[in-house]
Design an enzyme around this catalytic site. Structure first.
Site, PDB file in Angstrom:
ATOM      1  N   CYS A  91     -10.653   7.270   3.663  1.00  0.00           N
ATOM      2  CA  CYS A  91      -9.215   7.534   3.551  1.00  0.00           C
ATOM      3  C   CYS A  91      -8.819   8.907   4.089  1.00  0.00           C
ATOM      4  O   CYS A  91      -7.654   9.133   4.402  1.00  0.00           O
ATOM      5  CB  CYS A  91      -8.772   7.416   2.097  1.00  0.00           C
ATOM      6  SG  CYS A  91      -9.041   5.778   1.389  1.00  0.00           S
ATOM      7  N   GLN A 151     -12.867   0.674  -5.284  1.00  0.00           N
ATOM      8  CA  GLN A 151     -12.014   1.788  -5.694  1.00  0.00           C
ATOM      9  C   GLN A 151     -11.145   1.449  -6.895  1.00  0.00           C
ATOM     10  O   GLN A 151     -10.806   2.338  -7.685  1.00  0.00           O
ATOM     11  CB  GLN A 151     -11.148   2.253  -4.519  1.00  0.00           C
ATOM     12  CG  GLN A 151     -11.952   2.930  -3.430  1.00  0.00           C
ATOM     13  CD  GLN A 151     -11.082   3.730  -2.478  1.00  0.00           C
ATOM     14  OE1 GLN A 151      -9.873   3.852  -2.646  1.00  0.00           O
ATOM     15  NE2 GLN A 151     -11.707   4.274  -1.456  1.00  0.00           N
ATOM     16  N   ARG A 203      10.510   1.350  -2.766  1.00  0.00           N
ATOM     17  CA  ARG A 203      11.362   0.445  -3.546  1.00  0.00           C
ATOM     18  C   ARG A 203      12.241   1.287  -4.472  1.00  0.00           C
ATOM     19  O   ARG A 203      11.813   1.676  -5.573  1.00  0.00           O
ATOM     20  CB  ARG A 203      10.515  -0.543  -4.346  1.00  0.00           C
ATOM     21  CG  ARG A 203       9.606  -1.416  -3.497  1.00  0.00           C
ATOM     22  CD  ARG A 203       8.948  -2.525  -4.311  1.00  0.00           C
ATOM     23  NE  ARG A 203       8.197  -2.023  -5.440  1.00  0.00           N
ATOM     24  CZ  ARG A 203       6.932  -1.627  -5.391  1.00  0.00           C
ATOM     25  NH1 ARG A 203       6.278  -1.654  -4.245  1.00  0.00           N
ATOM     26  NH2 ARG A 203       6.323  -1.172  -6.479  1.00  0.00           N
ATOM     27  N   SER A 205      14.597   0.767  -6.485  1.00  0.00           N
ATOM     28  CA  SER A 205      14.969   0.258  -7.813  1.00  0.00           C
ATOM     29  C   SER A 205      13.798   0.246  -8.801  1.00  0.00           C
ATOM     30  O   SER A 205      13.962  -0.199  -9.940  1.00  0.00           O
ATOM     31  CB  SER A 205      15.528  -1.162  -7.686  1.00  0.00           C
ATOM     32  OG  SER A 205      14.543  -2.041  -7.152  1.00  0.00           O
ATOM     33  N   SER A 240      -1.450   2.399  -4.565  1.00  0.00           N
ATOM     34  CA  SER A 240      -0.796   2.425  -3.257  1.00  0.00           C
ATOM     35  C   SER A 240      -0.837   1.036  -2.641  1.00  0.00           C
ATOM     36  O   SER A 240      -1.796   0.284  -2.831  1.00  0.00           O
ATOM     37  CB  SER A 240      -1.494   3.425  -2.335  1.00  0.00           C
ATOM     38  OG  SER A 240      -2.867   3.118  -2.197  1.00  0.00           O
ATOM     39  N   HIS A 341      -0.158   3.880   2.104  1.00  0.00           N
ATOM     40  CA  HIS A 341      -1.464   4.509   2.351  1.00  0.00           C
ATOM     41  C   HIS A 341      -2.145   3.764   3.498  1.00  0.00           C
ATOM     42  O   HIS A 341      -3.018   2.932   3.279  1.00  0.00           O
ATOM     43  CB  HIS A 341      -2.296   4.448   1.068  1.00  0.00           C
ATOM     44  CG  HIS A 341      -3.642   5.087   1.158  1.00  0.00           C
ATOM     45  ND1 HIS A 341      -4.018   5.939   2.178  1.00  0.00           N
ATOM     46  CD2 HIS A 341      -4.736   4.983   0.335  1.00  0.00           C
ATOM     47  CE1 HIS A 341      -5.255   6.339   1.979  1.00  0.00           C
ATOM     48  NE2 HIS A 341      -5.709   5.774   0.879  1.00  0.00           N
ATOM     49  N   CYS A 371      -8.757  11.954  -1.986  1.00  0.00           N
ATOM     50  CA  CYS A 371     -10.022  11.309  -2.352  1.00  0.00           C
ATOM     51  C   CYS A 371     -10.396  10.293  -1.277  1.00  0.00           C
ATOM     52  O   CYS A 371      -9.537   9.785  -0.557  1.00  0.00           O
ATOM     53  CB  CYS A 371      -9.896  10.625  -3.712  1.00  0.00           C
ATOM     54  SG  CYS A 371      -8.592   9.386  -3.814  1.00  0.00           S
ATOM     55  N   GLY A 373     -13.380   7.086   0.090  1.00  0.00           N
ATOM     56  CA  GLY A 373     -14.372   6.089  -0.259  1.00  0.00           C
ATOM     57  C   GLY A 373     -15.783   6.644  -0.246  1.00  0.00           C
ATOM     58  O   GLY A 373     -16.113   7.545   0.518  1.00  0.00           O
TER      59      GLY A 373
END
Length: 385
Positions: A91, A151, A203, A205, A240, A341, A371, A373
């Site tokens: 990542c 993860q 999002r 809402s 994410s 992500h 962070c 993997g």
């Protein structure tokens, strides 16, 4: 010794990492190429002056294989003389790309370099790159005879270890959407085809109460027996989302930027990387933060803004607890729970957002950490100019 400065940082808007997402119809090479082209065009830079392009990508398979960064350089119309290479630190791949790029400038190996990243999860879902094979081998299995975990399970272990309630996770996640929906990203998002200049993963809402109705995402009987401490609090809502995206940073020596009449926006100050427990693989953000603070001589209160990747809500929450960072300075315009992500692109996406946040708030120092993997983490300190 040269200083490495950030002249500009850009990204695509996020796309849902599923078929039908706003970026899912693009080839990932074209997605990254469009961002690279936009970066040099808006800075009126001759791309032939770029010494190297270093890109991050996690799933280097299929359409993202055979050095996607070099392919994107060619697709962007850069001269054939401009090279490209692709790195994988999971990542943190493009955060590492930015570190390699800046370190090359500091060492005198580069004058102008682009760090970038791409991931199209709608075409390359998680674990797609293994092609169904065992990526660890007998010796790793012998070291961890009970087996490594995904993860999601690592996130559950963190939630249990730091006693993070479901309500805390969901409230933090709702905050991410709330802040992202209210933020101005107009300076950092560049057009990609006919897609809107809006992050599809946000999002507005979203509420903690609404997230509270979601079921745990990673429960299974065998894992529950192995880790009885897990309370199963991690859901799709406090994680994410699968995301498509690309991002890039134009990095130069301070002298070359001045000679071209370009005004740097920030400079790199310090870098750190560390390994951590591959079972609790998301905890590396804590030791890498300690390491970079020790190396820099800075204290946590010296920073005006933090970007701590929201792979899962538990990661920045545990990081905040361990570091004592001011919660109001963490992910001030939302994080990956809202903004997405896109794995290999997330490092330079966070850098893009951090530079713009410092400018919008008038802050000086920013710290970025992520962070990764298999139990790793990167940290980077920048200073707004």
């Amino acid at each position: 010794m040269s200083q490495a400065v950030i002249v500009d940082v850009v990204r695509s808007a996020s796309g849902r990492g599923k078929p039908g997402g706003q970026l899912s119809g693009l080839h990932p090479v074209d997605l990254l190429a469009t961002v690279l082209y936009s970066l040099v065009k808006r800075n009126d830079l001759d791309p032939g002056m770029v010494d190297d392009v270093i890109g991050g990508c996690l799933s280097q398979v299929g359409q993202q294989s055979v050095n996607i960064t070099r392919n994107a350089v060619l697709a962007a119309g850069f001269p054939e003389s401009v090279p490209g290479t692709t790195v994988d630190r999971q990542c943190g791949s493009s955060q590492q790309a930015a570190a390699f790029a800046a370190q090359g400038v500091i060492a005198g190996a580069y004058d102008i370099v682009i760090a970038c990243g791409v991931e199209q999860m709608s075409r390359n879902p998680i674990n797609f790159a293994t092609l169904g094979e065992d990526p660890w081998g007998p010796m790793v299995h012998a070291r961890y005879p009970d087996g490594l975990v995904g993860q999601g399970i690592s996130a559950e272990l963190i939630a249990a270890r730091w006693d993070l309630s479901r309500e805390q996770l969901d409230e933090f996640s709702a905050r991410s959407h709330r802040l992202a929906a209210a933020a101005d990203f107009s300076r950092e998002i560049v057009p990609v085809g006919d897609t809107p200049l809006v992050d599809e993963t946000v999002r507005p809402s979203t509420t903690a109460e609404g997230l509270g109705g979601l079921k745990p995402a990673f429960f299974d009987e065998a894992t529950a027996a192995r880790f009885p401490e897990i309370q199963w609090r991690v859901t799709p809502g406090n994680s994410s989302p699968l995301t498509d995206g690309a991002s890039a940073a134009l990095i130069m020596s301070e002298e070359r930027a001045a000679s071209l009449g370009l005004t740097p926006r920030a400079r790199f100050r310090h870098f750190a990387v560390t390994g951590s427990d591959p079972i609790e693989m998301l905890t590396g953000v804590m030791p890498v933060t300690r390491r970079i603070l020790e190396r820099s001589g800075m204290a946590i209160d010296d920073f005006d803004s933090f970007e701590v990747n929201e792979a899962f809500a538990c990661v920045p929450l545990a990081w905040r607890y361990e570091t004592g960072a001011d919660p109001a300075r963490v992910n001030q315009r939302g994080g990956a729970i809202a903004l997405g992500h896109p794995l290999g692109a997330s490092g330079t996406r966070l850098l893009t957002t951090l530079v713009n946040t410092l400018e919008q708030t008038g802050g000086r120092f920013g710290l970025q950490t992520m962070c990764e993997g298999a139990g790793m983490a990167n940290a980077t300190i920048i200073e707004r100019i």
